[in-house]
Scaffold this active site. Structure first.
Site, PDB file in Angstrom:
ATOM      1  N   CYS A 223       0.818  -1.223   0.000  1.00  0.00           N
ATOM      2  CA  CYS A 223       0.000   0.000   0.000  1.00  0.00           C
ATOM      3  C   CYS A 223       0.848   1.268   0.000  1.00  0.00           C
ATOM      4  O   CYS A 223       0.325   2.355  -0.219  1.00  0.00           O
ATOM      5  CB  CYS A 223      -0.948   0.000   1.192  1.00  0.00           C
ATOM      6  SG  CYS A 223      -1.896  -1.511   1.336  1.00  0.00           S
TER       7      CYS A 223
ATOM      8  N   HIS B 102      -3.514   6.860   2.580  1.00  0.00           N
ATOM      9  CA  HIS B 102      -3.952   5.542   2.113  1.00  0.00           C
ATOM     10  C   HIS B 102      -5.324   5.241   2.711  1.00  0.00           C
ATOM     11  O   HIS B 102      -5.548   5.418   3.913  1.00  0.00           O
ATOM     12  CB  HIS B 102      -2.921   4.490   2.518  1.00  0.00           C
ATOM     13  CG  HIS B 102      -3.383   3.096   2.275  1.00  0.00           C
ATOM     14  ND1 HIS B 102      -3.894   2.695   1.054  1.00  0.00           N
ATOM     15  CD2 HIS B 102      -3.441   2.008   3.087  1.00  0.00           C
ATOM     16  CE1 HIS B 102      -4.227   1.420   1.136  1.00  0.00           C
ATOM     17  NE2 HIS B 102      -3.973   0.975   2.361  1.00  0.00           N
TER      18      HIS B 102
ATOM     19  N   ASN C 281     -10.358  -0.316  -0.051  1.00  0.00           N
ATOM     20  CA  ASN C 281      -8.905  -0.204   0.050  1.00  0.00           C
ATOM     21  C   ASN C 281      -8.297  -0.810  -1.215  1.00  0.00           C
ATOM     22  O   ASN C 281      -8.480  -1.995  -1.489  1.00  0.00           O
ATOM     23  CB  ASN C 281      -8.481  -0.976   1.314  1.00  0.00           C
ATOM     24  CG  ASN C 281      -6.980  -1.073   1.482  1.00  0.00           C
ATOM     25  OD1 ASN C 281      -6.206  -0.734   0.586  1.00  0.00           O
ATOM     26  ND2 ASN C 281      -6.561  -1.564   2.625  1.00  0.00           N
TER      27      ASN C 281
HETATM   28  N1  ACO Z   1     -18.873  -9.067   8.917  1.00  0.00           N
HETATM   29  C1  ACO Z   1     -19.348  -9.428  10.108  1.00  0.00           C
HETATM   30  N2  ACO Z   1     -18.571  -9.875  11.105  1.00  0.00           N
HETATM   31  C2  ACO Z   1     -17.247  -9.932  10.873  1.00  0.00           C
HETATM   32  C3  ACO Z   1     -16.676  -9.564   9.641  1.00  0.00           C
HETATM   33  C4  ACO Z   1     -17.548  -9.117   8.638  1.00  0.00           C
HETATM   34  N3  ACO Z   1     -17.114  -8.729   7.425  1.00  0.00           N
HETATM   35  N4  ACO Z   1     -15.342  -9.742   9.724  1.00  0.00           N
HETATM   36  C5  ACO Z   1     -15.067 -10.202  10.951  1.00  0.00           C
HETATM   37  N5  ACO Z   1     -16.219 -10.324  11.650  1.00  0.00           N
HETATM   38  C6  ACO Z   1     -16.400 -10.779  13.022  1.00  0.00           C
HETATM   39  C7  ACO Z   1     -15.292 -11.710  13.468  1.00  0.00           C
HETATM   40  O1  ACO Z   1     -15.569 -13.027  13.075  1.00  0.00           O
HETATM   41  C8  ACO Z   1     -15.351 -11.527  14.967  1.00  0.00           C
HETATM   42  O2  ACO Z   1     -16.446 -12.294  15.463  1.00  0.00           O
HETATM   43  P1  ACO Z   1     -16.313 -13.037  16.900  1.00  0.00           P
HETATM   44  O3  ACO Z   1     -16.088 -11.939  17.898  1.00  0.00           O
HETATM   45  O4  ACO Z   1     -17.615 -13.715  16.995  1.00  0.00           O
HETATM   46  O5  ACO Z   1     -15.126 -13.935  16.752  1.00  0.00           O
HETATM   47  C9  ACO Z   1     -15.721 -10.059  15.137  1.00  0.00           C
HETATM   48  O6  ACO Z   1     -16.315  -9.648  13.885  1.00  0.00           O
HETATM   49  C10 ACO Z   1     -14.539  -9.170  15.426  1.00  0.00           C
HETATM   50  O7  ACO Z   1     -13.487  -9.494  14.516  1.00  0.00           O
HETATM   51  P2  ACO Z   1     -12.139  -8.703  14.516  1.00  0.00           P
HETATM   52  O8  ACO Z   1     -11.260  -9.214  13.427  1.00  0.00           O
HETATM   53  O9  ACO Z   1     -11.608  -8.664  15.909  1.00  0.00           O
HETATM   54  O10 ACO Z   1     -12.680  -7.273  14.093  1.00  0.00           O
HETATM   55  P3  ACO Z   1     -12.110  -5.840  14.416  1.00  0.00           P
HETATM   56  O11 ACO Z   1     -13.024  -5.154  15.322  1.00  0.00           O
HETATM   57  O12 ACO Z   1     -10.637  -5.894  14.747  1.00  0.00           O
HETATM   58  O13 ACO Z   1     -12.242  -5.154  12.995  1.00  0.00           O
HETATM   59  C11 ACO Z   1     -10.861  -4.547  11.131  1.00  0.00           C
HETATM   60  C12 ACO Z   1     -11.549  -5.676  11.880  1.00  0.00           C
HETATM   61  C13 ACO Z   1     -11.918  -3.596  10.596  1.00  0.00           C
HETATM   62  C14 ACO Z   1     -10.083  -5.134   9.970  1.00  0.00           C
HETATM   63  C15 ACO Z   1      -9.930  -3.814  12.147  1.00  0.00           C
HETATM   64  O14 ACO Z   1      -9.050  -4.721  12.766  1.00  0.00           O
HETATM   65  C16 ACO Z   1      -9.143  -2.757  11.497  1.00  0.00           C
HETATM   66  O15 ACO Z   1      -9.615  -1.675  11.284  1.00  0.00           O
HETATM   67  N6  ACO Z   1      -7.860  -3.028  11.209  1.00  0.00           N
HETATM   68  C17 ACO Z   1      -7.010  -2.141  10.504  1.00  0.00           C
HETATM   69  C18 ACO Z   1      -6.378  -2.855   9.406  1.00  0.00           C
HETATM   70  C19 ACO Z   1      -6.938  -2.531   8.064  1.00  0.00           C
HETATM   71  O16 ACO Z   1      -7.670  -1.601   7.836  1.00  0.00           O
HETATM   72  N7  ACO Z   1      -6.465  -3.316   7.134  1.00  0.00           N
HETATM   73  C20 ACO Z   1      -6.761  -3.073   5.772  1.00  0.00           C
HETATM   74  C21 ACO Z   1      -5.760  -3.714   4.922  1.00  0.00           C
HETATM   75  S1  ACO Z   1      -4.139  -3.360   5.393  1.00  0.00           S
HETATM   76  C22 ACO Z   1      -3.645  -1.925   4.754  1.00  0.00           C
HETATM   77  O17 ACO Z   1      -4.163  -1.435   3.818  1.00  0.00           O
HETATM   78  C23 ACO Z   1      -2.535  -1.279   5.424  1.00  0.00           C
END
Ligand code: ACO
Length: 324
Positions: free
Chosen positions: A111, A251, A281
């Site tokens: 990215c 980004h 993204n």
């Molecule tokens: N829909 C519904 N539920 C979902 C989804 C979805 N698409 N994806 C995951 N879940 C569920 C999981 O199964 C989990 O359920 P559980 O508690 O029953 O096990 C729950 O939601 C929480 O999952 P987490 O992975 O802990 O979710 P989190 O709150 O951390 O959010 C996210 C995930 C949005 C990716 C967050 O970690 C984030 O913002 N990370 C930043 C990284 C990012 O943006 N990466 C993008 C690519 S990297 C880059 O470009 C640099």
């Protein structure tokens, strides 16, 4: 001597896929995706290739720059999702555009790729090796995501953004005023994707297709700490203050990361335009697509100071300050 962006362009595939569309094929919802990421929709390649999207974006950037393809000396393609491993994306774009006089090669800094490409052409152009360069961030991430993994596939989209960068006689307040870039390979596995396994007469690691694998919370922590620090360093290198920056184009991974960066920098969200709502993204393509959309919307005025910042797999990060 300054090194300036003189044209921008972008392209996305025709098919627009909303969060509601995804909720029909996955156990997910618009509420979950939008509240955690800011994403409402993304474009997914069906008929398009990475090279076609890249060439369309590059053609638009060349038109804005009022240059012909033959005027380009250097093409850098930033991508993790070329259509082919060989030849590379930049060479395919060269063929499509007919940029016969250019040297062309690819880089992969995920990215941050567009920022790293900008840094490379800055060095080439400042040293007088080349006059006009074309840099492209282009991805079809939909080929690398596991469409049964709701934790990753909802985040990404496909598309391409390009910029024509030229050596210019303009003074020190124009063009690239400050840049930083960095990497931390030690934390690389928080966001990874394997390649085809080794498979030859002496070893057989199978034929499994690897997909993007992400520890979202670790990526979040990395981004909210590293991005504002990199921006502050680049602004300092440009001998400016963050208050003097008119726009911050980051980004587009996640709205909450951008809000956290704005808060750490003490700057209002109005200075941070976003497009992840409609684009998702798009890795290396995110920053140049946003730059092009903001540029074409007329939001950038001559003399504005603009920050571009990328962060992602590697881990890698980069920030640049531009005088427009
Ligand atoms: N829909 C519904 N539920 C979902 C989804 C979805 N698409 N994806 C995951 N879940 C569920 C999981 O199964 C989990 O359920 P559980 O508690 O029953 O096990 C729950 O939601 C929480 O999952 P987490 O992975 O802990 O979710 P989190 O709150 O951390 O959010 C996210 C995930 C949005 C990716 C967050 O970690 C984030 O913002 N990370 C930043 C990284 C990012 O943006 N990466 C993008 C690519 S990297 C880059 O470009 C640099």
């Amino acid at each position: 001597m300054s090194v300036k962006i003189i044209g921008t362009g972008s392209a996305v595939p025709k098919l627009r896929v909303t969060n509601e569309d995804l909720s029909r094929i996955l156990d997910t919802s618009d509420e979950w995706i939008y509240s955690r990421t800011g994403i409402k929709a993304r474009h997914i390649a069906v008929e398009e290739t990475t090279a076609q999207l890249a060439a369309e974006a590059a053609g638009a950037a060349l038109s804005m720059a009022q240059l012909a393809a033959e005027d380009i000396d250097l093409i850098i393609g930033a991508t993790a999702t070329p259509d082919r491993l060989l030849p590379g994306l930049a060479c395919e774009v060269q063929r499509i555009l007919g940029a016969a006089h250019a040297a062309a090669f690819d880089i992969n800094a995920a990215c941050s790729g567009f920022l790293f490409a900008l840094n490379i052409v800055n060095a080439y152009l400042r040293s007088g090796v080349y006059q006009n360069a074309l840099i492209i961030g282009a991805e079809t991430l939909s080929r690398l995501t596991d469409w049964t993994d709701r934790g990753t596939c909802v985040l990404f989209g496909d598309g391409a953004g390009a910029a024509v960068v030229a050596a210019d006689g303009a003074g020190e307040t124009r063009g690239i005023l400050g840049m930083v870039q960095g990497s931390d390979g030690g934390r690389g596995m928080v966001l990874s994707c394997g390649n085809r396994p080794l498979n030859n007469p002496y070893v057989n690691h199978g034929n499994e297709t690897p997909y993007v694998d992400m520890n979202g919370q670790e990526v979040y922590k990395f981004a909210v700490k590293t991005v504002p620090a990199a921006i502050a360093q680049a602004v300092e290198a440009a001998r400016l203050t963050v208050e003097e920056i008119d726009l911050f184009l980051l980004h587009q991974a996640n709205y909450r990361i951008i809000e956290a960066a704005a808060k750490r920098l003490g700057q209002p969200m109005e200075k941070f335009p976003t497009n992840m709502q409609e684009r998702g993204n798009i890795s290396a393509a995110s920053v140049p697509i946003l730059l092009d959309e903001v540029n074409r919307s007329g939001k950038i005025k001559e003399g504005d100071k603009i920050v571009l910042a990328g962060f992602g797999a590697g881990l890698t990060w980069g920030a640049a300050v531009l005088g427009w």
